[in-house]
Design a protein around this motif. Structure first.
Motif: not given
Length: 225
Positions: A61-65, A74-77, A102-105, A118-121
């Motif tokens: 999911n890539s959402t333009l925030s 800024t996108y939320r991924m 995370g996010y992309a700018s 961020g990846l938390y396993a």
């Protein structure tokens, strides 16, 4: 009759589950490092190949925030991921799901692109944290709107120097040991449709289900003769 009824239901469930899984293609992400984990405290080094395999279901999911007046976006991924195997982690059925996002700018007018994920396993005994943070104007903007473009770009380009493996109660001693691959990144080395682990593929369940159906048909025909 009762046994045959149960076999028929089981067969149909197995076959139908394949078609449900086929609706969203699962991809397998493999992260690796050429180094080994060194303890940041008093623990012993982990002299094993560093490798983590995740199942990522469907598309991300890539959402333009946010969009500024200057065109800064800024996108939320977010990714739906499950850890299948990993160095230093004990995999359990009741472990928490992997958190991956995370996010992309992005500023198309100034060639600005920053990707921070961020990846938390989580395992039964430990947790791995990866924080890929990449600032590079050559990152293709298509990765924000196309999952296919993201997977094509991400292999070898998605990596993290900022990572840590935290093992709880090492050697049955209260507390935790923190580990890091010193001076080496953990890199996304491959994305594939075939699992690198021994986890049964959906096609295996389909063949098994079809086999049960054929077996039941043959059995019924023999009873009728």
């Amino acid at each position: 009759m009762k046994t045959q009824y149960i076999l028929n239901i089981l067969s149909l469930l197995l076959v139908s589950s394949f078609f449900n899984l086929a609706q969203a293609t699962a991809l397998y992400y493999t992260f690796e490092s050429t180094g080994t984990f060194d303890s940041l405290g008093n623990g012993n080094p982990i002299n094993e190949p560093v490798q983590y395999i995740f199942r990522v279901d469907g598309t991300h999911n890539s959402t333009l925030s946010r969009v500024s007046e200057t065109g800064y976006q800024t996108y939320r991924m977010d990714f739906d991921a499950t850890l299948l195997s990993g160095t230093g982690l004990e995999i359990s059925k009741d472990q928490r799901d992997t958190t991956f996002g995370g996010y992309a700018s992005y500023n198309p007018g100034r060639g600005y692109f920053e990707l921070s994920l961020g990846l938390y396993a989580y395992g039964a005994n430990a947790v791995l944290t990866l924080h890929p943070h990449i600032f590079n104007s050559s990152i293709p903007s298509e990765i924000l709107t196309s999952y296919e473009a993201f997977t094509e770009w991400a292999v070898t380009n998605l990596y993290a120097y900022d990572h840590r493996l935290s093992i709880e109660n090492p050697d049955s001693v209260q507390g935790r040991d923190d580990y890091q691959v010193t001076g080496q990144p953990i890199v996304l080395t491959s994305i594939s449709e075939k699992s690198p682990t021994s986890v049964p593929e959906p096609e295996t369940y389909l063949l098994f289900g079809l086999g049960l159906l054929v077996f039941n048909v043959i059995r019924r025909n023999k009873q009728l003769v």
